[in-house]
Design a protein around this motif. Structure first.
Motif, PDB file in Angstrom:
ATOM      1  N   GLN A  91       0.834  -1.207   0.000  1.00  0.00           N
ATOM      2  CA  GLN A  91       0.000   0.000   0.000  1.00  0.00           C
ATOM      3  C   GLN A  91       0.872   1.261   0.000  1.00  0.00           C
ATOM      4  O   GLN A  91       0.534   2.255  -0.664  1.00  0.00           O
ATOM      5  CB  GLN A  91      -0.944  -0.007   1.208  1.00  0.00           C
ATOM      6  CG  GLN A  91      -1.975  -1.139   1.180  1.00  0.00           C
ATOM      7  CD  GLN A  91      -2.972  -1.019   0.018  1.00  0.00           C
ATOM      8  OE1 GLN A  91      -3.272   0.068  -0.448  1.00  0.00           O
ATOM      9  NE2 GLN A  91      -3.468  -2.144  -0.461  1.00  0.00           N
ATOM     10  N   GLN A  93       3.869   1.460  -1.306  1.00  0.00           N
ATOM     11  CA  GLN A  93       4.435   1.568  -2.649  1.00  0.00           C
ATOM     12  C   GLN A  93       3.377   2.014  -3.657  1.00  0.00           C
ATOM     13  O   GLN A  93       3.672   2.746  -4.601  1.00  0.00           O
ATOM     14  CB  GLN A  93       5.064   0.238  -3.074  1.00  0.00           C
ATOM     15  CG  GLN A  93       6.321  -0.133  -2.294  1.00  0.00           C
ATOM     16  CD  GLN A  93       7.382   0.946  -2.339  1.00  0.00           C
ATOM     17  OE1 GLN A  93       7.549   1.721  -1.399  1.00  0.00           O
ATOM     18  NE2 GLN A  93       8.099   1.040  -3.443  1.00  0.00           N
ATOM     19  N   ALA A  94       2.132   1.578  -3.472  1.00  0.00           N
ATOM     20  CA  ALA A  94       1.049   2.005  -4.369  1.00  0.00           C
ATOM     21  C   ALA A  94       0.822   3.512  -4.252  1.00  0.00           C
ATOM     22  O   ALA A  94       0.664   4.218  -5.255  1.00  0.00           O
ATOM     23  CB  ALA A  94      -0.237   1.239  -4.058  1.00  0.00           C
ATOM     24  N   TYR A  98       1.506   6.257  -7.220  1.00  0.00           N
ATOM     25  CA  TYR A  98       0.494   7.207  -7.678  1.00  0.00           C
ATOM     26  C   TYR A  98       1.073   8.622  -7.682  1.00  0.00           C
ATOM     27  O   TYR A  98       0.874   9.387  -8.634  1.00  0.00           O
ATOM     28  CB  TYR A  98      -0.747   7.125  -6.781  1.00  0.00           C
ATOM     29  CG  TYR A  98      -1.855   8.061  -7.208  1.00  0.00           C
ATOM     30  CD1 TYR A  98      -2.526   7.873  -8.422  1.00  0.00           C
ATOM     31  CD2 TYR A  98      -2.218   9.143  -6.422  1.00  0.00           C
ATOM     32  CE1 TYR A  98      -3.533   8.731  -8.812  1.00  0.00           C
ATOM     33  CE2 TYR A  98      -3.231  10.011  -6.808  1.00  0.00           C
ATOM     34  CZ  TYR A  98      -3.886   9.796  -8.006  1.00  0.00           C
ATOM     35  OH  TYR A  98      -4.887  10.658  -8.407  1.00  0.00           O
ATOM     36  N   LEU A 140      -8.783  13.114  -4.857  1.00  0.00           N
ATOM     37  CA  LEU A 140      -8.851  11.657  -4.704  1.00  0.00           C
ATOM     38  C   LEU A 140      -8.048  11.190  -3.487  1.00  0.00           C
ATOM     39  O   LEU A 140      -8.488  10.300  -2.736  1.00  0.00           O
ATOM     40  CB  LEU A 140      -8.319  10.990  -5.980  1.00  0.00           C
ATOM     41  CG  LEU A 140      -8.666   9.523  -6.182  1.00  0.00           C
ATOM     42  CD1 LEU A 140     -10.147   9.329  -6.473  1.00  0.00           C
ATOM     43  CD2 LEU A 140      -7.843   8.921  -7.324  1.00  0.00           C
ATOM     44  N   MET A 145      -7.583   8.022   0.026  1.00  0.00           N
ATOM     45  CA  MET A 145      -6.300   7.407   0.376  1.00  0.00           C
ATOM     46  C   MET A 145      -5.767   7.807   1.736  1.00  0.00           C
ATOM     47  O   MET A 145      -5.058   7.027   2.373  1.00  0.00           O
ATOM     48  CB  MET A 145      -5.231   7.764  -0.679  1.00  0.00           C
ATOM     49  CG  MET A 145      -5.568   7.295  -2.086  1.00  0.00           C
ATOM     50  SD  MET A 145      -4.249   7.751  -3.263  1.00  0.00           S
ATOM     51  CE  MET A 145      -5.204   7.756  -4.792  1.00  0.00           C
TER      52      MET A 145
END
Lengths: 205, 205
Positions: A91, A93-94, A98, A140, A145
């Motif tokens: 998560q 790294q995600a 992004y 977003l 997030m």
């Protein structure tokens, strides 16, 4: 280790992480006003002609998400990433992916349109859309997030300095911080951290 | 696990990695021609409205570099990344970051210019530069990053399916494969791998 940076770039994220980790390193400013990032000397360090670069006794490392993970792994005791939890690390790294592939790229269309088109009118069209495209990214992040108080809740991670670094560009990108109450609060709290103050002082001093 | 993909996208990289790892998973195609990636159902899975997404019992994971690292960590025995060597792992992540934030982004200006400008003339100017910008990226990879026979030498890693996936787009991007002998050879050898054949067959079948 020697850390190559330029002020007001994404290098700040890794610079803060090095400070948070208590790393021993030197800094070297790359003078963008003299196009030093395209000099033969710098290209021999980083053929991409970008910052940041981290020169180590093992070789040269580039790309912010990779550098942040490396700092977290090299200084495990600083606990800057959930290294023993593959899902939680994924998560992190995600989130960082992004930031580098979508948010930073949206921002880059304000000043670096020449990377993707030759026509000055196209550069102007790109500049015009930055407030919208960057704003949508942070919307977003704010909505889906950001856990708070840090990106991933109670644990401060390498995602926090990276988010902070790109959030530094809201004003120049024409994005109103009032749209993102949680992220604006995060930005205010980040500035109070000694590691953040130190890195900013070195870069803008 | 359930893997959401669309054909001819970067989802192929993770799809191949899942196959290389011998993972147990289902696949679900997202119909871009019906704009399904923007449907309420899909946005509830991935609010970014993009592919790929990996739905697991822990939650949803997105972003190719993060998904590839997660697959490598989840299936350690497949040895798809140098997980016990922080420096080597950092190099893998740096390569994958370059693919997602620079190479894929250069490619995206051929068809997704609306992300960064509203003017159709600007979209046309972006399309016109793709052969040059994408070509320069692969030239840099060929000259400075690719060790051979795999990206990082003898060890096949998660960087190989990712490189292969983006190299699939050379022809539509107007880039001549003959410019990159080592990468073109890599692409030919990748196609021979059972995991690659399987993933492509599922996606285009």
């Amino acid at each position: 280790m020697k850390f190559f940076y330029a002020p007001h770039t994404c290098a700040l994220a890794t610079h803060i992480a090095l400070e948070e980790a208590g790393a021993t390193y030197e800094t070297q400013r790359v003078d963008f006003s003299a196009n030093e990032q395209r000099s033969a000397a710098y290209l021999s360090i980083n053929p991409k002609g970008r910052v940041p670069s981290l020169v180590t006794d093992k070789g040269v490392l580039t790309e912010t998400p990779a550098m942040l993970l490396y700092v977290a792994q090299l200084y495990r005791e600083a606990r800057l990433a959930p290294l023993d939890d593959p899902w939680a690390l994924a998560q992190v790294q995600a989130f960082n992916s992004y930031l580098c592939s979508t948010v930073h790229v949206a921002h880059a269309h304000r000043m670096r349109g020449y990377r993707w088109a030759d026509d000055p009118a196209a550069h102007e069209a790109m500049r015009a859309k930055v407030p919208q495209s960057v704003g949508e990214c942070f919307d977003l992040i704010e909505r889906t997030m950001f856990a708070g108080p840090w990106v991933f809740g109670d644990m401060y991670t390498i995602s926090d300095p990276y988010l902070f670094t790109i959030a530094q560009w809201w004003e120049v990108d024409g994005v109103d911080p009032a749209r993102f109450p949680k992220l604006a609060d995060h930005r205010r709290r980040m500035v109070e951290r000694p590691a953040v103050r130190k890195a900013i002082a070195v870069e803008t001093g």
